[in-house]
Scaffold this active site. Structure first.
Site, short mmCIF file in Angstrom:
data_model
loop_
_atom_site.label_atom_id
_atom_site.label_comp_id
_atom_site.label_asym_id
_atom_site.label_seq_id
_atom_site.Cartn_x
_atom_site.Cartn_y
_atom_site.Cartn_z
N ASP A 50 0.96 -1.26 -0.06
CA ASP A 50 -0.08 0.04 0.06
C ASP A 50 0.78 1.20 0.05
OD1 ASP A 50 -3.32 0.31 1.33
OD2 ASP A 50 -1.96 2.08 0.87
N GLY A 89 -4.94 4.75 2.27
CA GLY A 89 -5.05 3.65 3.44
C GLY A 89 -4.37 4.09 4.81
N ALA A 104 -5.99 -1.97 -4.78
CA ALA A 104 -5.37 -0.70 -5.12
C ALA A 104 -6.14 -0.21 -6.18
CB ALA A 104 -3.90 -0.83 -5.17
N TYR A 160 -15.23 5.52 -13.93
CA TYR A 160 -14.67 4.75 -13.06
C TYR A 160 -15.21 3.14 -13.60
CZ TYR A 160 -15.12 1.87 -8.55
OH TYR A 160 -15.11 0.79 -7.75
N LYS A 182 -13.06 -0.33 -14.46
CA LYS A 182 -13.26 -1.58 -13.81
C LYS A 182 -13.52 -2.44 -14.87
CE LYS A 182 -12.00 -0.52 -9.48
NZ LYS A 182 -11.24 -1.61 -8.61
N GLY A 242 -22.95 10.75 -13.33
CA GLY A 242 -22.35 9.45 -13.53
C GLY A 242 -23.39 8.40 -12.42
#
Ligand code: UDP
Length: 328
Positions: A31, A36, A73, A140, A144, A283
């Site tokens: 990370d 985080g 991540a 986004y 993905k 969105g």
């Protein structure tokens, strides 16, 4: 053999690390701690570094015997992705390409990937099934989906087996009260509502009340973060046992409007939580509710938190005890 968890100090990542270590798994976390929290992970080997740097991942794969990767991540905010799509293609798609390159080089052949309900866009059917059309309404979701496709072709070409988990709306915190949700700035509905309950913000903004839903606000399927964590553990098991790449939805199968979430939070916290209606957030699809039958059947997934009240109460416990997040 160890499991590498990228983004393991983040919200869903840290709850998954806790779930995996509680079940005796050997976990290594990578990370960069941009979002985080170091305090969110204990008793694991930790690499503080940039996943995008091939020297970092090369070193991790060389120094450890890694059997599988759980890849969290990423950037994950719908609104931000609309405002800055190139950031999302860069941080999500290019990062995944580099990670898979290193996995292939080091013969690591299993990956569990954090995907999202945003791959569906405006759903054709409710509840949404994994076989339904994917047509994202924001960058986004596009990034993905691009990674899911990359995984598909990497399976074919290099035999890297994957499970993509399409999360609906993660919420809640660890039952021990040790870890929870802490984003800066916070953009998710439930923690924002709870910050208002704590008096940390004056009022909350409701993004649009003119959606084609019964009360005009967006409907989402909220799922407890520990139930998501359990699904990652089961997905790793399934990859080990069957070597079958696949995609699974993870949700409760029940939708709640923004107004309904606010109302429940008012009852649970006993605070007024003032709210005002503002413009829609670009969105955002109107309704996202999952069918998770496939995960229940094939992964043996048994979510424990069925009610939104329990999920909000679990988040409230964390926020009340840690009003400054991990800093306090
Ligand atoms: N939302 C809202 N006000 C906020 C944050 C979120 O009305 O301050 C709405 C948002 O438009 C969406 C739902 O709450 O319909 C859940 O949003 P969140 O950002 O928590 O998760 P997402 O659906 O983007 O994964």
């Amino acid at each position: 053999m160890a499991i590498l968890v990228t983004g393991g100090a983040g919200y869903i990542g840290s709850h998954t690390v806790s779930e995996l270590t509680a079940h005796g798994e050997d976990v290594i976390v990578l990370d960069n701690l941009q979002k985080g929290h170091r305090q969110a992970i204990n008793n694991v080997v930790f690499y503080h570094g940039d996943i995008r740097d091939p020297q970092v991942t090369d070193r991790i794969f060389s120094e450890n015997r890694i059997d599988a990767v759980v890849h969290f991540a990423a950037d994950s905010l719908v609104g931000e992705s609309v405002a800055d799509p190139l950031k999302y293609y860069d941080n999500n798609v290019i990062t995944a390409q580099r990670l898979l390159t290193q996995m292939n080089k080091h013969h690591v052949k299993k990956i569990v990937f954090s995907s999202t309900a945003a791959v569906y866009g405006e759903p054709v059917n409710i509840p949404i099934k994994e076989t339904d059309r994917t047509l994202p309404t924001n960058p986004y979701g596009e990034t993905k989906l691009a990674i899911e496709k990359m995984l598909h072709y990497c399976d074919r070409a290099y035999g890297i087996k994957y499970i993509a988990l399409r999360y609906f709306n993660a919420a809640g915190a660890h039952p021990y009260g040790t870890i929870g949700e802490d984003h800066h700035p916070e953009s998710h509905l439930i923690p924002i509502i709870l910050q208002a309950a704590l008096g940390q913000r004056g009022e909350i903004a409701i993004y649009g009340n003119d959606y084609p839903t019964p009360d005009g606000t967006c409907i989402r399927d909220y799922i407890h973060v520990m139930d998501l964590a359990q699904a990652h553990r089961l997905a790793l098991q399934r990859l080990k046992n069957t070597e079958e790449s696949d995609v699974y939805n993870l949700g409760n199968g029940k939708g709640f409007s923004v107004f309904e979430v606010v109302k429940k939070a008012r009852a649970i916290t006993g605070h007024a939580i003032p709210a005002s209606i503002v413009a829609r957030r670009p969105g955002d699809p109107a309704v996202l509710v999952a069918s998770s039958e496939k995960a229940r059947t094939l992964l043996g997934w048994t979510p424990h938190y069925h009610e939104l009240d329990e999920i909000i109460a679990s988040a409230w416990k964390w926020h009340k005890a840690n009003p400054g997040g991990f800093g306090n």
